[in-house]
Design a protein around this motif. Structure first.
Motif, PDB file in Angstrom:
ATOM      1  N   ASP A  39       0.679  -1.247  -0.081  1.00 10.53           N
ATOM      2  CA  ASP A  39       0.012  -0.152  -0.071  1.00 10.53           C
ATOM      3  C   ASP A  39       0.872   1.310   0.252  1.00 10.53           C
ATOM      4  N   GLN A  40       1.894   1.339   0.782  1.00  6.17           N
ATOM      5  CA  GLN A  40       2.741   2.202   0.822  1.00  6.17           C
ATOM      6  C   GLN A  40       3.405   2.693  -0.539  1.00  6.17           C
ATOM      7  N   VAL A  80      12.956  -1.829  -6.698  1.00 10.30           N
ATOM      8  CA  VAL A  80      12.674  -1.964  -5.087  1.00 10.30           C
ATOM      9  C   VAL A  80      12.396  -3.451  -4.990  1.00 10.30           C
ATOM     10  N   HIS A  81      13.272  -4.152  -3.961  1.00 12.50           N
ATOM     11  CA  HIS A  81      12.961  -5.426  -3.653  1.00 12.50           C
ATOM     12  C   HIS A  81      12.496  -5.818  -2.190  1.00 12.50           C
ATOM     13  N   PHE A  82      11.635  -6.564  -2.116  1.00  8.44           N
ATOM     14  CA  PHE A  82      10.873  -6.747  -0.789  1.00  8.44           C
ATOM     15  C   PHE A  82      11.352  -8.410  -0.624  1.00  8.44           C
ATOM     16  N   ILE A  83      11.586  -8.776   0.658  1.00 11.76           N
ATOM     17  CA  ILE A  83      11.922 -10.226   0.925  1.00 11.76           C
ATOM     18  C   ILE A  83      10.823 -10.531   1.910  1.00 11.76           C
ATOM     19  N   ILE A 127       5.828   0.180   7.250  1.00 10.93           N
ATOM     20  CA  ILE A 127       5.536   1.339   6.280  1.00 10.93           C
ATOM     21  C   ILE A 127       6.788   2.184   6.149  1.00 10.93           C
ATOM     22  N   LYS A 128       7.493   2.478   7.424  1.00 11.52           N
ATOM     23  CA  LYS A 128       8.532   3.386   7.421  1.00 11.52           C
ATOM     24  C   LYS A 128       9.582   2.879   6.396  1.00 11.52           C
ATOM     25  N   ALA A 129       9.815   1.339   6.453  1.00 11.88           N
ATOM     26  CA  ALA A 129      10.772   0.693   5.747  1.00 11.88           C
ATOM     27  C   ALA A 129      10.424   1.160   4.124  1.00 11.88           C
ATOM     28  N   ALA A 130       9.130   0.844   3.793  1.00  5.03           N
ATOM     29  CA  ALA A 130       8.655   1.178   2.385  1.00  5.03           C
ATOM     30  C   ALA A 130       9.009   2.370   2.041  1.00  5.03           C
ATOM     31  N   ARG A 131       8.386   3.364   2.917  1.00  4.15           N
ATOM     32  CA  ARG A 131       8.831   4.928   2.467  1.00  4.15           C
ATOM     33  C   ARG A 131      10.258   5.177   2.083  1.00  4.15           C
ATOM     34  N   LEU A 132      10.981   4.670   3.263  1.00  7.21           N
ATOM     35  CA  LEU A 132      12.688   4.938   3.150  1.00  7.21           C
ATOM     36  C   LEU A 132      13.281   4.248   1.997  1.00  7.21           C
ATOM     37  N   VAL A 162      17.362  -1.120  -4.190  1.00  5.64           N
ATOM     38  CA  VAL A 162      17.033  -1.137  -2.738  1.00  5.64           C
ATOM     39  C   VAL A 162      16.409  -2.272  -2.360  1.00  5.64           C
ATOM     40  N   VAL A 163      16.850  -2.931  -1.079  1.00  7.45           N
ATOM     41  CA  VAL A 163      16.268  -4.202  -0.615  1.00  7.45           C
ATOM     42  C   VAL A 163      15.535  -3.930   0.699  1.00  7.45           C
TER      43      VAL A 163
END
Length: 928
Positions: free
Chosen positions: A210-211, A367-370, A413-418, A430-431
């Motif tokens: 969502d972010q 943008v990578h998300f594990i 959420i902060k991690a996504a924003r960062l 960025v991961v």
């Protein structure tokens, strides 16, 4: 400087060089060391011990702060299960820097910590550092390439550490998490025996999505290309990407996702896909979740390639026609989701990361998300990787990594924003590594306690006490007075009611075919007949394009050899209109397509020059290394452009990338060339799961063209065969029925440059797209007998799936030899040498779809023939023999005799003498 050098020592250095000149004692005595008489040095200002001590303290404090910035993540509270003991990190011990936690002295913090107090005690400093760098969100950024990036991260973390989410975002976040949980509970109730790979334990990643979607829309990004494995996929599809829940329910009931009349076999539930527009206030964004196979991480390069092609479609940055301030990645974002075990272990991850900042492959930062479950199928982290984190492979490209505890949705959420802010600022990968857990096993039907008993005692204990991630977060908002129990109950009830209503409609729900829309409008699914397409071009235009293909600016210093053998020779050939070789035909096909408004991209190792130094699409200035691509200067305001992408030494990632580019738009001819034909096997996963089956599973058409240099030329086991037999086995051609254009892919083995010309053009001219595998030449590239004329490519000409024998007299022929590819030229030469007028040679140029009617037309000319031979240079257990043999018998009632090499475990022998003997035998046996 006097004190540094030592005046006495300098003066005593008689005759030695001093300060760049030879000087004497007399000169020093008269003028001083630097040409003037030195004045008496002023008295040094005395510095108090207190000042000196403060300076030492400040230096040590800076070292301590730097240590937390670099190593704080190592003891951060990022594990929601507490399985990993928080270790003591020696470099974070304040005593190492001369500080004691008992000290009450106020320290000067100016220039050390961003936007905090001007002074504080060491106790306060340590608490703040622990909060920022060792909490539920921790960042690894010491490996970044520039000080600017490191400073950016430290500033972001220290300035915005205490910034809370607005109340409305907290409520939205709670709703997202609760609805994801309700979805999983509903599915578990209605479909107890279905593997759905739910998001339980990782619900916070819905907040991440969502972010990212919101922030991308705010930043003006128009498209997101999303690659994602199975974990939580259905939650995202139904929760945010607007896929009808009825479609998911139908799949769970074993019903098809395609309507009647659409050709396609479909795929499993966890591979479904979506393409939708999302609205965030006054901003909208399009999100495409690409399909994925069960081969984990294989979709990574496909997502990146589709992103690049979307940037081409939107004419962004590299592809922009205007000089402006735009940056790469302004309009399209690549978002890749990974599993922890796969990210650290699958080679395609490293290959794809290696493309991140290469010319022709960069996409402006992915943008990578594990989704870090902290175990694989049944393998825990200690046995699944050799590094501290599952994300460590990303450090090979100096990638920033943000670790976050999935039990803290707001921190996610902060991690996504960062991550998004960093990507938008630096346009680099960025991961985000979200440590979470898996409520069930690898799927809902698996019992994980067999192999992880202690982990699952902890997990089950959480659910037994009602401490799921959504419930805990919602209860926290209730405690904070931001939500009520009634509001939470309503969210859950409304979601359950909605799903129940949709469930009732699953039987009557009409599935829709969502392919061939937008830029694919006007294309169709291929027909069950083999069609012929006029791919010829006006010969005057071909002459013009041919001349332009080697025209260079006057200030470009072309290599003398190329000036002679390429530029001058091609111009002469264009004037004569004959003797056109393979590279010239390719240039004419590509140039004519560019002229018509199609884009062409050729990718692979050394493709600009060509492995065999035959292509030279790009010419390099011999003085300053400038690159010039003549085909991009055919006409002013050219409607189509050629991209020459010399790739890294990768097959799987690069071929996956090109496949991704090919599925974005039918206006792009995407070509991948293997350095040698058999090198494709490094990309077998992409070939099996995307190229060969993508349209059948997902209705995704692709015109990807694969060039595979092939030929038994004495190069040994690994540089001879492109494994024709494997490609043919992957085709869905029928042994006992007539093929049409609706086969899954085409496999061709052309023998003339004109045939290759028509094949490339046919890929774009037709009203459907199919992958094309070209068994390419090596020797034929420069064989005088293998040339064509402009007439062979002129108006009214087309690709011939079968080439008959014009030199044979049907009345005298008793033996018909059928073959494919360059082997024809050896057979023709031998026949001429023998004067064997009783032999006709038929070339099968297209193996799949099998051209039964065209073969029959040629064979019926030879009514007196009593022998029909299949001759190939490959070994009997390879090549096309096992493919053509049953089709000749079943469809043509013709029993073929095999002539060729015997069986062998390897494609070719490695002993030169043996090869020569085999090559001779293969030819002579056809005439024995």
């Amino acid at each position: 400087m006097f004190r540094c050098l030592g005046i006495q020592k300098i003066i005593q250095t008689h005759g030695k060089q001093c300060n760049g000149a030879f000087v004497s004692r007399e000169y020093h005595a008269k003028h001083g060391v630097f040409g003037y008489r030195p004045k008496k040095a002023p008295k040094e200002e005395k510095v108090s011990n207190e000042v000196i001590q403060n300076r030492i303290h400040n230096a040590n404090l800076l070292r301590l702060v730097s240590a937390y910035r670099d190593h704080g993540h190592k003891r951060a509270m990022i594990d929601p299960l507490g399985l990993n003991t928080i270790e003591e990190i020696e470099s974070l011990n304040p005593e190492l820097y001369g500080f004691s936690s008992q000290e009450s002295t106020s320290l000067d913090l100016q220039g050390i910590l961003h936007d905090w107090k001007e002074s504080a005690t060491i106790t306060d400093v340590l608490k703040r550092l622990e909060d920022i760098y060792c909490g539920p969100l921790a960042v690894e950024f010491h490996q970044l390439a520039t000080e600017e990036e490191k400073e950016w991260f430290s500033r972001q973390l220290e300035q915005h550490h205490e910034k809370a989410l607005p109340v409305d975002r907290k409520k939205e976040l709670a709703k997202i998490l609760l609805e994801s949980q309700v979805f999983d509970n509903f599915m578990a109730t209605k479909f107890t025996t279905v593997k759905r790979y739910g998001g339980e334990g990782a619900e916070a990643m819905m907040g991440f999505f969502d972010q990212v979607f919101r922030q991308a829309a705010e930043d003006g990004i128009q498209d997101i290309v999303l690659g994602m494995p199975h974990r939580g996929r259905l939650n995202l599809l139904a929760g945010m990407l607007n896929i009808p829940p009825e479609l998911l329910f139908r799949k769970m009931r074993g019903m098809p996702e395609f309507p009647d009349g659409v050709q396609g076999s479909g795929d499993v539930l966890s591979h479904l896909t979506a393409s939708t527009d999302l609205q965030y206030e006054d901003k909208s964004i399009h999100v495409t979740m690409i399909p994925n196979p069960s081969h984990l991480e294989a979709c990574n390069p496909v997502a990146a390639g589709k992103t690049r092609a979307a940037q081409l479609h939107l004419k962004e940055w590299d592809y922009s026609e205007e000089e402006d301030d735009s940056q790469r990645g302004d309009k399209v974002l690549c978002l890749q989701i990974h599993g922890d075990a796969a990210f650290t272990s699958q080679g395609v991850v490293a290959e794809t990361l290696g493309l991140a900042d290469l010319p022709h492959y960069h996409v402006g930062g992915s943008v990578h998300f594990i989704a870090n479950n902290q175990l694989g199928f049944t393998t825990d982290a200690k046995r699944g990787r050799s590094s501290r984190y599952s994300s460590d492979i990303a450090k090979m490209i100096d990638c920033a990594v943000i670790h976050v505890n999935g039990d803290y949705p707001e921190e996610v959420i902060k991690a996504a924003r960062l991550a998004m802010s960093y990507r938008q600022t630096f346009r680099k990968d960025v991961v985000v590594d979200m440590l979470c857990f898996r409520r069930w096993g690898h799927n809902e039907l698996d019992d994980p306690s067999f192999t992880q008993p202690n982990m699952y005692k902890i997990i089950r204990g959480r659910y037994d006490t009602g401490k799921s991630v959504p419930d805990v977060y919602a209860d926290q908002l209730v405690s904070d007075g931001l939500l009520t129990k009634e509001e939470i109950g309503k969210i859950n009830a409304d979601c359950m009611t909605k799903l129940g209503e949709r469930f009732q409609k699953l039987e009557s729900f009409p599935p829709q075919a969502r392919h061939l829309q937008k830029q694919w409008t006007g294309l169709v699914q291929a027909s069950p007949q083999i069609t012929t397409w006029d791919t010829g071009v006006d010969t005057n235009l071909l002459k013009y394009v041919g001349a332009k293909s080697v025209e260079v600016p006057s200030d470009l210093a072309v290599h003398p050899h190329l000036q002679k053998t390429l530029v001058d020779v091609r111009k002469k050939k264009m004037e004569a209109g004959t003797g056109l070789d393979w590279a010239t035909a390719e240039a004419l096909a590509v140039g004519s397509l560019l002229y018509q408004g199609f884009n062409v991209r050729i990718s692979g190792q050394d493709v600009g020059r060509g492995t065999f130094s035959h292509r030279h699409f790009m010419l390099i200035d011999q003085n300053d290394d400038r690159m010039h691509i003549p085909l991009n200067d055919i006409v002013e305001n050219q409607p189509g452009y050629l991209e020459v992408a010399n790739s890294s030494l990768s097959e799987e990632a690069v071929l996956g990338f090109e496949y991704g580019m090919s599925i974005e738009s039918p206006k792009n001819l995407i070509i991948w060339e293997a350095q040698f034909g058999d090198f494709f096997n490094g990309a077998q996963v992409i070939i099996d799961t995307f190229v060969a089956s993508g349209e059948t599973k997902w209705l995704l058409q692709s015109g990807l063209t694969i060039l595979l240099p092939h030929g038994m030329d004495g190069a040994g086991p690994e540089h001879s065969s492109c494994r024709i037999e494997r490609w043919l086995q992957l085709c869905d051609s029928k042994e006992d029925a007539v093929d049409g254009d609706n086969i899954n892919m085409q496999v061709v083995n052309p023998t003339t440059p004109a045939q290759y010309f028509h094949l490339l053009r046919r890929q774009m001219v037709r009203n459907f797209r199919k992958p094309l595998v070209v068994v390419g030449p090596k020797i034929l590239l420069r064989l005088p007998a293998a040339t064509s004329s402009l007439e062979d490519m002129g108006p009214g000409t087309f690709f011939k799936p079968v080439i008959g024998d014009k030199s044979a007299d049907p009345a005298r022929v008793t033996r018909v030899v059928l073959c494919s590819g360059k082997h024809y030229y050896g057979l023709a030469k031998e026949r001429d040498a023998r004067g064997a007028a009783d032999v006709a040679i038929i070339r099968i140029e297209e193996l799949c779809p099998f051209p039964m009617e065209a073969i029959m037309e040629e064979m019926k000319k030879y009514s007196k023939a009593t022998e029909f031979i299949w001759s190939q240079e490959e070994h009997r257990n390879m090549g096309a023999w096992s493919f053509v043999h049953p089709r000749f018998e079943n469809l043509l009632a013709c029993k073929l005799k095999y002539v060729g090499r015997g069986v062998l475990a390897t494609p070719a022998v490695g002993v030169g003498e043996v090869h020569q003997a085999e090559a001779k035998q293969v030819i002579t046996d056809a005439f024995a």
